[in-house]
Scaffold this active site. Sequence first.
Site, PDB file in Angstrom:
ATOM      1  N   ARG A  60      19.246  10.732  62.028  1.00  0.00           N
ATOM      2  CA  ARG A  60      20.547  10.335  62.601  1.00  0.00           C
ATOM      3  C   ARG A  60      21.500  11.529  62.745  1.00  0.00           C
ATOM      4  NH1 ARG A  60      23.978   7.301  59.393  1.00  0.00           N
ATOM      5  NH2 ARG A  60      22.173   6.336  58.421  1.00  0.00           N
ATOM      6  N   TYR A 113      39.746   4.983  83.940  1.00  0.00           N
ATOM      7  CA  TYR A 113      38.496   4.234  84.130  1.00  0.00           C
ATOM      8  C   TYR A 113      38.674   2.833  83.528  1.00  0.00           C
ATOM      9  CZ  TYR A 113      33.392   3.528  83.394  1.00  0.00           C
ATOM     10  OH  TYR A 113      32.101   3.067  83.374  1.00  0.00           O
ATOM     11  N   ASP A 185      39.308  12.675  79.549  1.00  0.00           N
ATOM     12  CA  ASP A 185      38.040  12.265  80.161  1.00  0.00           C
ATOM     13  C   ASP A 185      37.810  13.257  81.302  1.00  0.00           C
ATOM     14  OD1 ASP A 185      36.004  11.169  81.731  1.00  0.00           O
ATOM     15  OD2 ASP A 185      36.543   9.113  81.212  1.00  0.00           O
ATOM     16  N   LYS A 210      26.645  10.959  84.348  1.00  0.00           N
ATOM     17  CA  LYS A 210      26.959  11.325  85.725  1.00  0.00           C
ATOM     18  C   LYS A 210      26.271  12.650  86.081  1.00  0.00           C
ATOM     19  CE  LYS A 210      29.279   7.550  85.651  1.00  0.00           C
ATOM     20  NZ  LYS A 210      30.625   7.403  85.175  1.00  0.00           N
TER      21      LYS A 210
END
Length: 397
Positions: A60, A113, A185, A210
């Site tokens: 992890r 967004y 962002d 993206k």
Amino acid sequence: MSDKNHKRDTRIVSAGRDSKWTKGVINPPVFRASTIVFDTMDQMRQASAGKADGEMFYGRRGTPTHFAFQSAIAELEGGVGTALYPSGAAAISGALLSFLKSGDHLLMVDSVYEPTRDLCEQVLAGFGVETTYYDPLIGEGIRELIRPNTRVLFLESPGSITMEVQDVPTLCRIAHEHDLITMLDNTWASPINCRPFEMGVDISIQAATKYIVGHSDVMMGTATANEKHWRQLQEHSYLMGQCTSPDDVFLAARGLRTLGVRLAQHEKNALTIAHWLASRPEVDHIRHPAFETCPGHEFFKRDFSGSNGLFSFVLKQGNLKATTAFVEQMAHFKMGFSWGGYESLILSVNGIDKIRSATDWDSSKPLIRLHIGLEDPEDLIADLEAGFERFNAVMQA
Ligand SMILES: *Cc1c(COP(=O)(O)O)cnc(C)c1O
């Protein structure tokens, strides 16, 4: 290893390729791991001491596949460390929840967004965090919205769908005068078209889904922090159990190496098409940061080194039937969410006024968002031309 004095394209190729992680292999291989075993108590103690610094300890915490990609993104964004998340949305919630607690106040850009707005309304509000939305072009006016309990200023530049470019350095300067944490962002710029940390951003977020991944086949998010905020972000993401598959990280790291050439081509194609659209009689204006008709264009010119394939345009008039006729039956532009892959996408966006609370939006003028892919722009223009014919046929009926 890359050096920040090297040119952009050189840094894209060399960032994070430390032989400590790669052992000389060009693309860091996929290390799949949960348990990592140690021979001695001493080795176990050492790994435990270095567990937050790229020492293999437990799956992890990451493997060399993750460490190489994390250091590449941190270098390109210009921060000191990068936390990985299973999506861009998780990177946004992870960054916000790392620093907000009950009773805090959050300043959120109105053009954000949509899922980020929904997170504020549906999750953060329930935790006792109050959100105030601000005009993306507020500039110095942000001072009046800062309260004693304001903790985070969140920016997204350009804004989703409507593409307003923010005055990031001014907003961050004022935020820091009041000890706020600034988060951006930065997905549209990707890690290569602006320098968030030089503009005063404390945490820069990417929907790696993206352009970093670039092939529409992996979901991933990154949050990169400066020195002051890195440990808290890193520890919080670990405690929240955020981890990413090494196979996905491998694909993201592979996509990253061609980011420069892909973006350059997306940019060139998109500018060709945006200029063509600007000459169409049906078009009111272009919302592409490189166009003067885009709000905040002056900040784009000052702060960005390039654009990409994503922009919007506003029609002079229209209705749902006509815009539906426009966007359906396209040959190359497919209808779908997300963007940043090699393919062209089209989205007719309705109800923008309903996802705004600090600014007005005139919904009588339809907005179409395009992602321009790597197809030949001549074919894309022919596709749009046929779309306008269908649109006009409905309007004149
Ligand atoms: C797509 C997107 C996100 C969310 O990323 P996912 O990986 O889809 O969760 C966040 N911000 C912006 C600006 C985006 O375009």
